[in-house]
Scaffold this motif. Structure first.
Motif, PDB file in Angstrom:
ATOM      1  N   GLN A   1      10.679  -3.597  -3.955  1.00  0.00           N
ATOM      2  CA  GLN A   1      10.167  -2.320  -3.509  1.00  0.00           C
ATOM      3  C   GLN A   1       9.042  -1.690  -3.936  1.00  0.00           C
ATOM      4  OE1 GLN A   1      13.081  -2.550  -5.093  1.00  0.00           O
ATOM      5  NE2 GLN A   1      13.304  -0.742  -6.569  1.00  0.00           N
ATOM      6  N   ARG A   2       8.588  -2.403  -4.943  1.00  0.00           N
ATOM      7  CA  ARG A   2       7.237  -2.066  -5.502  1.00  0.00           C
ATOM      8  C   ARG A   2       6.018  -2.317  -4.506  1.00  0.00           C
ATOM      9  NH1 ARG A   2       6.016  -3.166 -11.134  1.00  0.00           N
ATOM     10  NH2 ARG A   2       3.933  -2.822 -10.549  1.00  0.00           N
ATOM     11  N   HIS A   3       6.253  -3.053  -3.543  1.00  0.00           N
ATOM     12  CA  HIS A   3       5.203  -3.325  -2.466  1.00  0.00           C
ATOM     13  C   HIS A   3       5.543  -3.539  -1.383  1.00  0.00           C
ATOM     14  CE1 HIS A   3       5.565  -7.834  -3.332  1.00  0.00           C
ATOM     15  NE2 HIS A   3       6.378  -7.226  -4.088  1.00  0.00           N
ATOM     16  N   ASN A   4       7.003  -3.136  -0.921  1.00  0.00           N
ATOM     17  CA  ASN A   4       7.373  -3.021   0.496  1.00  0.00           C
ATOM     18  C   ASN A   4       6.865  -1.913   1.203  1.00  0.00           C
ATOM     19  OD1 ASN A   4       8.835  -4.179   2.718  1.00  0.00           O
ATOM     20  ND2 ASN A   4      10.578  -3.019   2.088  1.00  0.00           N
ATOM     21  N   ILE A   5       6.520  -1.964   2.360  1.00  0.00           N
ATOM     22  CA  ILE A   5       6.018  -0.668   2.896  1.00  0.00           C
ATOM     23  C   ILE A   5       6.638  -0.597   4.385  1.00  0.00           C
ATOM     24  CG2 ILE A   5       3.749   0.407   3.926  1.00  0.00           C
ATOM     25  CD1 ILE A   5       2.420  -1.143   1.732  1.00  0.00           C
TER      26      ILE A   5
ATOM     27  N   GLY B   1      -0.770  -8.503  -0.611  1.00  0.00           N
ATOM     28  CA  GLY B   1       0.344  -8.882  -1.543  1.00  0.00           C
ATOM     29  C   GLY B   1       1.280  -7.909  -1.212  1.00  0.00           C
ATOM     30  N   CYS B   2       1.533  -7.317  -0.050  1.00  0.00           N
ATOM     31  CA  CYS B   2       2.682  -6.455   0.141  1.00  0.00           C
ATOM     32  C   CYS B   2       3.473  -7.149   1.389  1.00  0.00           C
ATOM     33  CB  CYS B   2       2.091  -5.083   0.658  1.00  0.00           C
ATOM     34  SG  CYS B   2       0.845  -4.264  -0.202  1.00  0.00           S
ATOM     35  N   THR B   3       4.684  -6.426   1.513  1.00  0.00           N
ATOM     36  CA  THR B   3       5.411  -7.097   2.729  1.00  0.00           C
ATOM     37  C   THR B   3       5.572  -5.512   3.317  1.00  0.00           C
ATOM     38  OG1 THR B   3       7.744  -6.250   1.527  1.00  0.00           O
ATOM     39  CG2 THR B   3       6.711  -8.778   1.552  1.00  0.00           C
ATOM     40  N   VAL B   4       5.842  -5.881   4.791  1.00  0.00           N
ATOM     41  CA  VAL B   4       5.993  -4.714   5.628  1.00  0.00           C
ATOM     42  C   VAL B   4       7.214  -4.662   6.413  1.00  0.00           C
ATOM     43  CG1 VAL B   4       3.632  -3.875   5.930  1.00  0.00           C
ATOM     44  CG2 VAL B   4       4.838  -5.522   7.477  1.00  0.00           C
ATOM     45  N   ASP B   5       7.948  -3.607   6.592  1.00  0.00           N
ATOM     46  CA  ASP B   5       9.372  -3.320   7.261  1.00  0.00           C
ATOM     47  C   ASP B   5       8.855  -2.439   8.735  1.00  0.00           C
ATOM     48  OD1 ASP B   5      11.862  -3.425   8.289  1.00  0.00           O
ATOM     49  OD2 ASP B   5      12.341  -1.796   6.738  1.00  0.00           O
ATOM     50  N   PHE B   6       8.627  -3.289   9.521  1.00  0.00           N
ATOM     51  CA  PHE B   6       7.777  -2.538  10.894  1.00  0.00           C
ATOM     52  C   PHE B   6       8.958  -2.357  11.813  1.00  0.00           C
ATOM     53  CE2 PHE B   6       5.162  -1.855  14.625  1.00  0.00           C
ATOM     54  CZ  PHE B   6       3.822  -1.547  14.122  1.00  0.00           C
ATOM     55  N   ARG B   7       9.199  -0.769  11.896  1.00  0.00           N
ATOM     56  CA  ARG B   7      10.425  -0.343  12.907  1.00  0.00           C
ATOM     57  C   ARG B   7       9.724   0.616  14.012  1.00  0.00           C
ATOM     58  NH1 ARG B   7      14.798  -0.927   9.394  1.00  0.00           N
ATOM     59  NH2 ARG B   7      15.988   0.118  10.906  1.00  0.00           N
ATOM     60  N   GLN B   8      10.459   0.676  14.835  1.00  0.00           N
ATOM     61  CA  GLN B   8      10.373   1.642  16.191  1.00  0.00           C
ATOM     62  C   GLN B   8      11.543   2.101  16.558  1.00  0.00           C
ATOM     63  OE1 GLN B   8      10.920   1.452  19.649  1.00  0.00           O
ATOM     64  NE2 GLN B   8       9.926   3.350  19.878  1.00  0.00           N
ATOM     65  N   SER B   9      11.510   3.453  16.800  1.00  0.00           N
ATOM     66  CA  SER B   9      12.894   4.082  17.628  1.00  0.00           C
ATOM     67  C   SER B   9      12.507   5.061  18.425  1.00  0.00           C
ATOM     68  CB  SER B   9      14.081   4.487  16.575  1.00  0.00           C
ATOM     69  OG  SER B   9      14.865   5.180  17.161  1.00  0.00           O
TER      70      SER B   9
ATOM     71  N   ALA C   1       8.074   1.125  -1.168  1.00  0.00           N
ATOM     72  CA  ALA C   1       7.276   1.789  -2.245  1.00  0.00           C
ATOM     73  C   ALA C   1       6.239   2.734  -1.470  1.00  0.00           C
ATOM     74  CB  ALA C   1       6.168   0.616  -2.957  1.00  0.00           C
ATOM     75  N   GLY C   2       6.356   2.848   0.007  1.00  0.00           N
ATOM     76  CA  GLY C   2       5.511   3.775   0.581  1.00  0.00           C
ATOM     77  C   GLY C   2       5.827   3.642   2.093  1.00  0.00           C
ATOM     78  N   VAL C   3       5.472   4.778   2.763  1.00  0.00           N
ATOM     79  CA  VAL C   3       5.781   4.970   4.192  1.00  0.00           C
ATOM     80  C   VAL C   3       4.508   5.244   4.966  1.00  0.00           C
ATOM     81  CG1 VAL C   3       7.071   6.322   5.829  1.00  0.00           C
ATOM     82  CG2 VAL C   3       8.386   5.727   3.730  1.00  0.00           C
ATOM     83  N   ILE C   4       4.493   4.389   6.213  1.00  0.00           N
ATOM     84  CA  ILE C   4       3.393   4.648   6.769  1.00  0.00           C
ATOM     85  C   ILE C   4       3.986   4.897   8.329  1.00  0.00           C
ATOM     86  CG2 ILE C   4       1.537   3.622   8.480  1.00  0.00           C
ATOM     87  CD1 ILE C   4       0.849   1.868   5.926  1.00  0.00           C
ATOM     88  N   ILE C   5       3.593   6.313   8.867  1.00  0.00           N
ATOM     89  CA  ILE C   5       4.508   6.680   9.914  1.00  0.00           C
ATOM     90  C   ILE C   5       3.630   7.256  10.944  1.00  0.00           C
ATOM     91  CG2 ILE C   5       4.719   9.003   8.717  1.00  0.00           C
ATOM     92  CD1 ILE C   5       7.554   9.253  10.340  1.00  0.00           C
ATOM     93  N   ASN C   6       4.003   6.920  12.255  1.00  0.00           N
ATOM     94  CA  ASN C   6       3.378   7.332  13.529  1.00  0.00           C
ATOM     95  C   ASN C   6       4.636   7.741  14.103  1.00  0.00           C
ATOM     96  OD1 ASN C   6       2.559   8.221  16.031  1.00  0.00           O
ATOM     97  ND2 ASN C   6       1.256   6.279  16.437  1.00  0.00           N
ATOM     98  N   GLY C   7       4.843   9.188  14.117  1.00  0.00           N
ATOM     99  CA  GLY C   7       6.027   9.791  14.564  1.00  0.00           C
ATOM    100  C   GLY C   7       6.112  10.083  16.102  1.00  0.00           C
ATOM    101  N   GLY C   8       4.794   9.514  16.852  1.00  0.00           N
ATOM    102  CA  GLY C   8       4.715   9.775  18.115  1.00  0.00           C
ATOM    103  C   GLY C   8       4.767  11.457  18.288  1.00  0.00           C
ATOM    104  N   ALA C   9       5.606  11.796  19.583  1.00  0.00           N
ATOM    105  CA  ALA C   9       5.389  13.188  19.743  1.00  0.00           C
ATOM    106  C   ALA C   9       6.405  13.856  18.818  1.00  0.00           C
ATOM    107  CB  ALA C   9       6.214  13.410  21.213  1.00  0.00           C
TER     108      ALA C   9
END
Ligand code: DHK
Length: 157
Positions: free
Chosen positions: A12-16, A55-63, A81-89
């Motif tokens: 989790q230290r480098h999973n985004i 050196g990171c992994t990503v969990d790329f999701r959409q709903s 370890a961090g969240v990148i979010i495009n919340g759309g509307a």
């Protein structure tokens, strides 16, 4: 024991988590003059490759569902370890997403494909911005790569 990555660091230290809200699954088809021709799978692929270089992994999701997005954010606790979010509307409307993000103790970066400030006034306010360390908007799909770079720097702080 914590799950570990090949480099021996706790996973989790480098999973985004890269989380995408409603209608982003329609990128490439949806108003291409506004959102461009690149689809979300292509963006996910690029993010996965780039994260690997960092050196990171990503969990790329959409709903498309607000409650599901809330659940995904809750489940990110302790798993990333961090969240990148495009919340759309939902960026412009959802107090539920804001409340869920407030529970997290990791850096949050907000992304928008378009420059929302050049668009309708209802897109100028984002609830997510209140909890984001920074906002990247207007660079198309490349914004996610910029956000990964920024996240990597934050995680190294
Ligand atoms: C995506 C959406 O779906 C819109 O509702 C936002 C954002 C802008 C984007 O630019 O990625 O207003």
């Amino acid at each position: 024991m914590q799950p570990t990555h090949e480099n021996g660091l706790p996973k989790q230290r480098h999973n985004i988590l890269i989380l995408n809200g409603p209608n982003l699954n329609m990128l490439g088809i949806r108003e291409p003059d506004v959102y461009g021709f690149k689809n979300l799978s292509a963006i996910a692929l690029e993010c996965g490759e780039y994260a690997g270089e960092l050196g990171c992994t990503v969990d790329f999701r959409q709903s498309n569902h607000e409650g599901e997005l809330v659940t995904i954010i809750q489940e990110a606790r302790g798993a990333c370890a961090g969240v990148i979010i495009n919340g759309g509307a939902y960026a412009h409307t959802s107090i539920a997403l804001l409340d869920a993000l407030k529970i997290l103790e990791v850096p949050i970066i907000e992304v928008h494909i378009t420059n929302t400030f050049k668009r309708e006034s209802f897109r100028h306010h984002s609830y997510i911005s209140e909890v984001a360390r920074g906002v990247i908007c207007g660079f198309g799909g490349h914004g996610y790569i910029l956000a990964l770079d920024a996240m990597r720097a934050l995680l190294e702080e």
